[in-house]
Scaffold this motif. Structure first.
Motif, PDB file in Angstrom:
ATOM      1  N   LEU A  42      -8.935  20.837   6.888  1.00 14.68           N
ATOM      2  CA  LEU A  42     -10.183  20.812   6.135  1.00 14.68           C
ATOM      3  C   LEU A  42     -11.419  20.744   7.033  1.00 14.68           C
ATOM      4  CD1 LEU A  42      -9.093  18.350   3.305  1.00 14.68           C
ATOM      5  CD2 LEU A  42      -9.240  20.845   3.198  1.00 14.68           C
ATOM      6  N   ILE A  43     -11.208  20.458   8.316  1.00 14.83           N
ATOM      7  CA  ILE A  43     -12.320  20.382   9.266  1.00 14.83           C
ATOM      8  C   ILE A  43     -12.046  21.365  10.394  1.00 14.83           C
ATOM      9  CG2 ILE A  43     -13.582  18.932  10.898  1.00 14.83           C
ATOM     10  CD1 ILE A  43     -12.710  16.504   9.227  1.00 14.83           C
ATOM     11  N   SER A  44     -12.920  22.318  10.533  1.00 17.37           N
ATOM     12  CA  SER A  44     -12.772  23.265  11.641  1.00 17.37           C
ATOM     13  C   SER A  44     -13.772  22.964  12.757  1.00 17.37           C
ATOM     14  CB  SER A  44     -12.955  24.694  11.147  1.00 17.37           C
ATOM     15  OG  SER A  44     -14.236  24.837  10.572  1.00 17.37           O
ATOM     16  N   ASP A  45     -14.842  22.235  12.412  1.00 15.31           N
ATOM     17  CA  ASP A  45     -15.881  21.917  13.388  1.00 15.31           C
ATOM     18  C   ASP A  45     -16.309  20.467  13.180  1.00 15.31           C
ATOM     19  OD1 ASP A  45     -18.292  21.573  14.781  1.00 15.31           O
ATOM     20  OD2 ASP A  45     -18.935  23.631  14.391  1.00 15.31           O
ATOM     21  N   PHE A  46     -15.906  19.599  14.101  1.00 17.46           N
ATOM     22  CA  PHE A  46     -16.239  18.183  13.989  1.00 17.46           C
ATOM     23  C   PHE A  46     -17.742  17.956  13.897  1.00 17.46           C
ATOM     24  CE2 PHE A  46     -12.056  17.406  16.054  1.00 17.46           C
ATOM     25  CZ  PHE A  46     -11.532  16.562  15.088  1.00 17.46           C
ATOM     26  N   PHE A  47     -18.491  18.698  14.679  1.00 19.23           N
ATOM     27  CA  PHE A  47     -19.924  18.462  14.748  1.00 19.23           C
ATOM     28  C   PHE A  47     -20.625  18.875  13.460  1.00 19.23           C
ATOM     29  CE2 PHE A  47     -18.301  18.526  18.988  1.00 19.23           C
ATOM     30  CZ  PHE A  47     -18.831  17.355  19.496  1.00 19.23           C
ATOM     31  N   ALA A  48     -20.204  19.965  12.863  1.00 23.46           N
ATOM     32  CA  ALA A  48     -20.762  20.351  11.566  1.00 23.46           C
ATOM     33  C   ALA A  48     -20.368  19.321  10.507  1.00 23.46           C
ATOM     34  CB  ALA A  48     -20.263  21.738  11.170  1.00 23.46           C
ATOM     35  N   TYR A  49     -19.133  18.875  10.556  1.00 27.18           N
ATOM     36  CA  TYR A  49     -18.635  17.867   9.613  1.00 27.18           C
ATOM     37  C   TYR A  49     -19.464  16.587   9.716  1.00 27.18           C
ATOM     38  CZ  TYR A  49     -15.271  14.614   7.481  1.00 27.18           C
ATOM     39  OH  TYR A  49     -14.663  13.656   6.696  1.00 27.18           O
ATOM     40  N   LEU A  50     -19.771  16.176  10.933  1.00 27.38           N
ATOM     41  CA  LEU A  50     -20.500  14.932  11.148  1.00 27.38           C
ATOM     42  C   LEU A  50     -22.005  15.075  10.976  1.00 27.38           C
ATOM     43  CD1 LEU A  50     -18.385  13.560  14.088  1.00 27.38           C
ATOM     44  CD2 LEU A  50     -18.455  12.687  11.745  1.00 27.38           C
ATOM     45  N   ARG A  51     -22.466  16.266  10.585  1.00 28.88           N
ATOM     46  CA  ARG A  51     -23.867  16.478  10.226  1.00 28.88           C
ATOM     47  C   ARG A  51     -24.031  16.646   8.715  1.00 28.88           C
ATOM     48  NH1 ARG A  51     -23.684  20.174  14.489  1.00 28.88           N
ATOM     49  NH2 ARG A  51     -23.807  21.860  12.991  1.00 28.88           N
ATOM     50  N   GLU A  52     -22.920  16.596   7.979  1.00 28.51           N
ATOM     51  CA  GLU A  52     -22.999  16.731   6.521  1.00 28.51           C
ATOM     52  C   GLU A  52     -23.708  15.514   5.922  1.00 28.51           C
ATOM     53  OE1 GLU A  52     -19.022  17.412   5.091  1.00 28.51           O
ATOM     54  OE2 GLU A  52     -18.882  19.345   6.095  1.00 28.51           O
ATOM     55  N   PRO A  53     -24.332  15.688   4.751  1.00 26.33           N
ATOM     56  CA  PRO A  53     -25.118  14.606   4.151  1.00 26.33           C
ATOM     57  C   PRO A  53     -24.372  13.274   3.950  1.00 26.33           C
ATOM     58  CG  PRO A  53     -25.561  16.659   3.021  1.00 26.33           C
ATOM     59  CD  PRO A  53     -24.434  16.927   3.987  1.00 26.33           C
ATOM     60  N   TRP A  54     -23.082  13.318   3.654  1.00 26.73           N
ATOM     61  CA  TRP A  54     -22.335  12.075   3.436  1.00 26.73           C
ATOM     62  C   TRP A  54     -22.369  11.172   4.661  1.00 26.73           C
ATOM     63  CZ3 TRP A  54     -18.720  10.645   6.849  1.00 26.73           C
ATOM     64  CH2 TRP A  54     -18.182  11.628   7.664  1.00 26.73           C
ATOM     65  N   SER A  55     -22.532  11.758   5.861  1.00 34.30           N
ATOM     66  CA  SER A  55     -22.419  10.998   7.105  1.00 34.30           C
ATOM     67  C   SER A  55     -23.681  10.211   7.464  1.00 34.30           C
ATOM     68  CB  SER A  55     -22.060  11.931   8.262  1.00 34.30           C
ATOM     69  OG  SER A  55     -23.150  12.783   8.563  1.00 34.30           O
ATOM     70  N   LEU A  56     -24.767  10.380   6.732  1.00 33.24           N
ATOM     71  CA  LEU A  56     -26.025   9.711   7.084  1.00 33.24           C
ATOM     72  C   LEU A  56     -25.864   8.208   7.255  1.00 33.24           C
ATOM     73  CD1 LEU A  56     -28.646  11.520   4.828  1.00 33.24           C
ATOM     74  CD2 LEU A  56     -28.357  11.708   7.306  1.00 33.24           C
ATOM     75  N   ILE A  57     -25.066   7.587   6.425  1.00 34.82           N
ATOM     76  CA  ILE A  57     -24.907   6.140   6.488  1.00 34.82           C
ATOM     77  C   ILE A  57     -24.332   5.690   7.833  1.00 34.82           C
ATOM     78  CG2 ILE A  57     -22.596   5.991   5.484  1.00 34.82           C
ATOM     79  CD1 ILE A  57     -23.707   3.563   3.858  1.00 34.82           C
ATOM     80  N   LEU A  58     -23.505   6.519   8.448  1.00 34.04           N
ATOM     81  CA  LEU A  58     -22.885   6.165   9.724  1.00 34.04           C
ATOM     82  C   LEU A  58     -23.919   5.970  10.821  1.00 34.04           C
ATOM     83  CD1 LEU A  58     -19.943   8.733   9.764  1.00 34.04           C
ATOM     84  CD2 LEU A  58     -19.874   6.342   9.010  1.00 34.04           C
ATOM     85  N   TYR A  59     -25.028   6.672  10.723  1.00 34.51           N
ATOM     86  CA  TYR A  59     -26.057   6.648  11.759  1.00 34.51           C
ATOM     87  C   TYR A  59     -27.204   5.697  11.430  1.00 34.51           C
ATOM     88  CZ  TYR A  59     -23.480  10.958  12.331  1.00 34.51           C
ATOM     89  OH  TYR A  59     -22.470  11.883  12.434  1.00 34.51           O
ATOM     90  N   HIS A  60     -27.159   5.115  10.250  1.00 36.06           N
ATOM     91  CA  HIS A  60     -28.232   4.217   9.830  1.00 36.06           C
ATOM     92  C   HIS A  60     -28.246   2.978  10.717  1.00 36.06           C
ATOM     93  CE1 HIS A  60     -30.587   1.521   7.261  1.00 36.06           C
ATOM     94  NE2 HIS A  60     -31.118   2.640   6.796  1.00 36.06           N
TER      95      HIS A  60
END
Length: 144
Positions: A42-60
């Motif tokens: 389901l993930i072909s690109d880690f970096f694109a995956y980690l830029r998706e909107p759901w990930s915002l909380i991880l960087y807060h």
């Protein structure tokens, strides 16, 4: 336990270094079951995956604090004199790293009926409400 470590490949410009630092040591479950999703194709690109909107909380900037507060809530016993869920899990891990499925189910059931679950949900929704302008992609308690 699977987490982001120093061997994770970095590509310049793909994701901010400060964000990578926020992920370092974080268990993959915080990243929407990253390992399972990757293994399932389901993930072909880690970096694109980690830029998706759901990930915002991880960087807060207050996310680490929230995680610590949740850990603290899990150390509180449901009833005075009882072991906390955290203590029970630590005891099971100390005894045997391979926890049986029936034991996991019993722990999940205990958690679902615990004061800790309610406290954690209240804290999480309070966090999301307070940070709604920085984390607009997350639904709060009254948004379902």
């Amino acid at each position: 336990s699977s987490g982001i470590n120093a061997e994770w490949p970095l590509r310049p410009g793909e994701i901010e270094m400060g964000n990578i630092c926020q992920l370092y040591g974080l268990h993959q479950q915080y990243m929407n079951s990253l390992e399972e999703r990757f293994d399932g194709g389901l993930i072909s690109d880690f970096f694109a995956y980690l830029r998706e909107p759901w990930s915002l909380i991880l960087y807060h900037d207050r996310f680490a604090e929230l995680r610590e507060e949740i850990k603290e809530l899990l150390t509180q016993p449901n009833q005075p004199g009882e072991e906390s869920l955290s203590e029970k899990v630590c005891q099971l891990v100390d005894e045997d790293l391979a926890i049986e499925d029936k034991t996991k189910l019993a722990l999940f059931a205990e958690y679902n009926d615990s004061l800790a679950k309610q406290s954690i949900e209240n804290r999480l929704f309070s966090y999301l409400s307070y940070n709604k302008y920085h984390l607009p992609h997350y639904a709060g308690r009254n948004m379902a």
